[in-house]
Design a protein around this motif. Structure first.
Motif, PDB file in Angstrom:
ATOM      1  N   ASN A 189       0.692  -1.071  -0.101  1.00 33.87           N
ATOM      2  CA  ASN A 189       0.077   0.034   0.046  1.00 33.87           C
ATOM      3  C   ASN A 189       0.928   1.232  -0.015  1.00 33.87           C
ATOM      4  O   ASN A 189       1.876   1.345   0.389  1.00 33.87           O
ATOM      5  CB  ASN A 189      -0.747  -0.042   1.149  1.00 33.87           C
ATOM      6  CG  ASN A 189      -2.092  -1.054   1.130  1.00 33.87           C
ATOM      7  OD1 ASN A 189      -2.558  -1.276  -0.110  1.00 33.87           O
ATOM      8  ND2 ASN A 189      -2.171  -1.681   2.175  1.00 33.87           N
ATOM      9  N   ARG A 190       0.406   2.286  -0.741  1.00 32.31           N
ATOM     10  CA  ARG A 190       1.134   3.673  -0.666  1.00 32.31           C
ATOM     11  C   ARG A 190       0.110   4.740   0.174  1.00 32.31           C
ATOM     12  O   ARG A 190      -1.121   4.541  -0.053  1.00 32.31           O
ATOM     13  CB  ARG A 190       1.325   4.031  -1.983  1.00 32.31           C
ATOM     14  CG  ARG A 190       2.506   3.123  -2.736  1.00 32.31           C
ATOM     15  CD  ARG A 190       2.844   3.807  -3.880  1.00 32.31           C
ATOM     16  NE  ARG A 190       3.194   2.958  -4.840  1.00 32.31           N
ATOM     17  CZ  ARG A 190       3.272   2.815  -6.310  1.00 32.31           C
ATOM     18  NH1 ARG A 190       2.528   3.720  -6.810  1.00 32.31           N
ATOM     19  NH2 ARG A 190       3.875   1.919  -6.820  1.00 32.31           N
ATOM     20  N   THR A 191       0.761   5.283   1.195  1.00 27.45           N
ATOM     21  CA  THR A 191      -0.089   6.277   1.836  1.00 27.45           C
ATOM     22  C   THR A 191       0.509   7.591   2.093  1.00 27.45           C
ATOM     23  O   THR A 191       1.725   7.428   1.796  1.00 27.45           O
ATOM     24  CB  THR A 191      -0.037   5.637   3.399  1.00 27.45           C
ATOM     25  OG1 THR A 191      -0.483   4.464   3.267  1.00 27.45           O
ATOM     26  CG2 THR A 191      -0.706   6.453   4.430  1.00 27.45           C
TER      27      THR A 191
ATOM     28  N   ARG B 253      10.337   4.721   3.915  1.00 22.98           N
ATOM     29  CA  ARG B 253      10.245   3.300   3.300  1.00 22.98           C
ATOM     30  C   ARG B 253       9.838   3.095   1.825  1.00 22.98           C
ATOM     31  O   ARG B 253       9.315   2.149   1.517  1.00 22.98           O
ATOM     32  CB  ARG B 253       9.561   2.302   4.330  1.00 22.98           C
ATOM     33  CG  ARG B 253      10.153   2.224   5.674  1.00 22.98           C
ATOM     34  CD  ARG B 253       9.513   1.364   6.545  1.00 22.98           C
ATOM     35  NE  ARG B 253      10.071   1.235   7.767  1.00 22.98           N
ATOM     36  CZ  ARG B 253       9.391   0.662   9.008  1.00 22.98           C
ATOM     37  NH1 ARG B 253       8.010   0.678   9.101  1.00 22.98           N
ATOM     38  NH2 ARG B 253      10.074   0.349  10.048  1.00 22.98           N
ATOM     39  N   GLY B 254       9.739   4.218   1.160  1.00 23.51           N
ATOM     40  CA  GLY B 254       9.371   4.274  -0.389  1.00 23.51           C
ATOM     41  C   GLY B 254       7.759   4.107  -0.661  1.00 23.51           C
ATOM     42  O   GLY B 254       7.291   4.294  -1.674  1.00 23.51           O
ATOM     43  N   ASN B 255       7.088   3.960   0.512  1.00 22.74           N
ATOM     44  CA  ASN B 255       5.451   4.002   0.399  1.00 22.74           C
ATOM     45  C   ASN B 255       4.613   4.831   1.204  1.00 22.74           C
ATOM     46  O   ASN B 255       3.469   4.500   1.233  1.00 22.74           O
ATOM     47  CB  ASN B 255       5.283   2.353   0.529  1.00 22.74           C
ATOM     48  CG  ASN B 255       5.230   1.769   1.919  1.00 22.74           C
ATOM     49  OD1 ASN B 255       6.036   2.293   2.703  1.00 22.74           O
ATOM     50  ND2 ASN B 255       4.441   0.872   2.175  1.00 22.74           N
ATOM     51  N   VAL B 256       5.387   5.492   1.935  1.00 20.62           N
ATOM     52  CA  VAL B 256       4.567   6.666   2.786  1.00 20.62           C
ATOM     53  C   VAL B 256       5.113   7.932   2.605  1.00 20.62           C
ATOM     54  O   VAL B 256       6.358   8.280   2.893  1.00 20.62           O
ATOM     55  CB  VAL B 256       4.364   6.313   4.292  1.00 20.62           C
ATOM     56  CG1 VAL B 256       3.966   7.470   5.047  1.00 20.62           C
ATOM     57  CG2 VAL B 256       3.829   4.942   4.623  1.00 20.62           C
ATOM     58  N   ALA B 257       4.585   8.940   1.867  1.00 20.15           N
ATOM     59  CA  ALA B 257       4.698  10.155   1.461  1.00 20.15           C
ATOM     60  C   ALA B 257       4.445  11.033   2.648  1.00 20.15           C
ATOM     61  O   ALA B 257       3.093  11.270   3.193  1.00 20.15           O
ATOM     62  CB  ALA B 257       4.240  10.651   0.210  1.00 20.15           C
TER      63      ALA B 257
ATOM     64  N   ASP C  51      -3.005   4.723  -2.076  1.00 25.79           N
ATOM     65  CA  ASP C  51      -4.234   3.808  -1.611  1.00 25.79           C
ATOM     66  C   ASP C  51      -4.829   4.705  -0.402  1.00 25.79           C
ATOM     67  O   ASP C  51      -6.097   4.529  -0.368  1.00 25.79           O
ATOM     68  CB  ASP C  51      -3.730   2.660  -1.067  1.00 25.79           C
ATOM     69  CG  ASP C  51      -3.032   1.845  -2.045  1.00 25.79           C
ATOM     70  OD1 ASP C  51      -3.709   1.166  -2.957  1.00 25.79           O
ATOM     71  OD2 ASP C  51      -1.816   1.821  -2.195  1.00 25.79           O
ATOM     72  N   LEU C  52      -4.032   5.318   0.209  1.00 23.29           N
ATOM     73  CA  LEU C  52      -4.827   6.270   1.130  1.00 23.29           C
ATOM     74  C   LEU C  52      -4.246   7.606   1.426  1.00 23.29           C
ATOM     75  O   LEU C  52      -2.903   7.643   1.497  1.00 23.29           O
ATOM     76  CB  LEU C  52      -4.623   5.363   2.542  1.00 23.29           C
ATOM     77  CG  LEU C  52      -5.295   6.104   3.561  1.00 23.29           C
ATOM     78  CD1 LEU C  52      -6.809   6.212   3.905  1.00 23.29           C
ATOM     79  CD2 LEU C  52      -4.756   4.955   4.762  1.00 23.29           C
ATOM     80  N   MET C  53      -4.971   8.643   1.821  1.00 23.41           N
ATOM     81  CA  MET C  53      -4.336   9.996   1.817  1.00 23.41           C
ATOM     82  C   MET C  53      -4.831  10.449   3.423  1.00 23.41           C
ATOM     83  O   MET C  53      -6.282  10.531   3.573  1.00 23.41           O
ATOM     84  CB  MET C  53      -4.845  11.208   0.904  1.00 23.41           C
ATOM     85  CG  MET C  53      -4.351  10.660  -0.352  1.00 23.41           C
ATOM     86  SD  MET C  53      -5.577  11.738  -1.741  1.00 23.41           S
ATOM     87  CE  MET C  53      -4.287  13.103  -1.878  1.00 23.41           C
ATOM     88  N   ILE C  54      -4.350  10.782   4.277  1.00 18.48           N
ATOM     89  CA  ILE C  54      -4.670  11.170   5.863  1.00 18.48           C
ATOM     90  C   ILE C  54      -4.313  12.466   6.139  1.00 18.48           C
ATOM     91  O   ILE C  54      -3.024  13.110   5.599  1.00 18.48           O
ATOM     92  CB  ILE C  54      -3.751  10.199   6.709  1.00 18.48           C
ATOM     93  CG1 ILE C  54      -3.972   8.772   6.466  1.00 18.48           C
ATOM     94  CG2 ILE C  54      -4.157  10.492   8.344  1.00 18.48           C
ATOM     95  CD1 ILE C  54      -2.936   7.825   7.373  1.00 18.48           C
ATOM     96  N   PHE C  55      -5.283  13.231   6.680  1.00 21.46           N
ATOM     97  CA  PHE C  55      -5.038  14.444   6.523  1.00 21.46           C
ATOM     98  C   PHE C  55      -5.411  14.758   8.167  1.00 21.46           C
ATOM     99  O   PHE C  55      -6.478  14.632   8.753  1.00 21.46           O
ATOM    100  CB  PHE C  55      -6.237  15.544   5.941  1.00 21.46           C
ATOM    101  CG  PHE C  55      -5.982  15.223   4.306  1.00 21.46           C
ATOM    102  CD1 PHE C  55      -5.203  16.296   3.645  1.00 21.46           C
ATOM    103  CD2 PHE C  55      -6.862  14.031   3.844  1.00 21.46           C
ATOM    104  CE1 PHE C  55      -5.330  15.940   2.257  1.00 21.46           C
ATOM    105  CE2 PHE C  55      -6.764  13.865   2.415  1.00 21.46           C
ATOM    106  CZ  PHE C  55      -5.923  14.861   1.658  1.00 21.46           C
TER     107      PHE C  55
END
Ligand SMILES: Nc1ncnc2c1ncn2[C@@H]1O[C@H](COP(=O)(O)OP(=O)(O)OP(=O)(O)O)[C@@H](O)[C@H]1O
Ligand SMILES: [Mg+2]
Length: 280
Positions: free
Chosen positions: A125-127, A169-173, A207-211
């Motif tokens: 997953n990318r978050t 880790r390449g998958n959480v921006a 896959d997910l954007m957290i605000f």
């Protein structure tokens, strides 16, 4: 939690309001907004590879109550929340999660960081985590890394997202603030901000954007932003948030987006009877 849920159901019944999905049972909501349904195609890896790596300091994270870097026992409550949130959002085709609360200091930023860092362990997953508490951005301090460019520069188009965001880790921006913005409501309301978020979503296909938002009662910022989210998680804090505050907050959030659920933070006992809830 059981009692909290029941009390809220009762309050909703009295005011004839809508039912929030139950985080415990993955119940389905019918009023899918759909406008930001998850992109089926993953963004090219190179876009994510271009982001500046964020190297976490495990000791600092622990001191700041970020417990999800590794799969340890203390990560478990946040991992459970992560999975429940993810499954519910997937079920509804939602990508954008806002985190808010009635009053201050309920644990929004701590929860947002724990979710995002926890998602870095889900390699498929990318978050993305955005610090949208623009008046007092706190994620950078909590994670121990100030970005070179603030989030406003990205939202106004002065700095491309790839130069603003860091990557774990390449998958959480991580789109973090580096200074307080004094009057951000217009920025949060603007079409340009909405368009920029659409573009980031289209380009990076997370896959997910957290605000991480401010509390609802602090100013009008959270309210200004909520229309951009598919759903919201509301944080309450034991012995700090009253039942009346939670009820008002839930009603206000539900005017703008779907209420995904309510998290009771800092609750020392399984039985919340006799605590601050409902007593004020
Ligand atoms: N479960 C908890 N137990 C103990 N301390 C906690 C807990 N959750 C959060 N805290 C602490 O409470 C403080 C406020 O937490 P946090 O910054 O996450 O809240 P917030 O809702 O984002 O606040 P604000 O409204 O200012 O944005 C922090 O010092 C944090 O470490
Ligand atoms: Mg905060």
């Amino acid at each position: 939690m059981e009692k909290l849920q029941k009390a809220l159901e009762k309050a909703r019944g009295q005011r004839g309001g809508t039912k929030a999905p139950d985080l415990r049972s993955h119940s389905k909501q019918s009023h899918l907004r759909g406008k930001t349904a998850n992109a089926a195609v993953k963004a090219p890896l190179s876009l994510w590879d271009d982001l500046t790596p964020y190297e976490p300091n495990p000791d600092l994270l622990l001191r700041n109550r970020i417990l999800t870097l590794n799969s340890e026992a203390e990560a478990n409550p946040f991992d459970v929340l992560r999975t429940k949130v993810f499954l519910l959002m997937q079920e509804n085709g939602w990508t954008r999660l806002a985190i808010t609360s009635p009053n201050k200091d309920c644990g929004k930023t701590t929860t947002a960081c724990n979710l995002a860092i926890g998602f870095s362990r889900q390699r498929e997953n990318r978050t993305m985590l955005f610090d949208f508490d623009l008046r007092s951005p706190a994620v950078a301090d909590m994670l121990g890394r100030k970005p070179n460019h603030g989030i406003k520069a990205m939202l106004t188009g002065d700095v491309p997202p790839k130069d603003q965001m860091l990557c774990l880790r390449g998958n959480v921006a991580l789109s973090l603030g580096n200074m307080a913005i004094s009057d951000p409501t217009q920025l949060l309301l603007s079409k340009h901000t909405a368009d920029m978020l659409d573009k980031v979503q289209a380009d990076f296909a997370p896959d997910l954007m957290i605000f991480d938002l401010p509390s609802m009662f602090a100013a009008d910022d959270a309210r200004a932003f909520l229309k951009n989210a598919d759903c919201a998680l509301i944080l309450a804090r034991a012995e700090h948030t009253t039942m009346a505050q939670l009820d008002t907050c839930e009603r206000q959030v539900a005017e703008y987006t779907n209420v995904l659920g309510i998290v009771l933070n800092s609750c020392r006992h399984a039985d919340v009877e006799g605590t601050y809830f409902g007593s004020k």
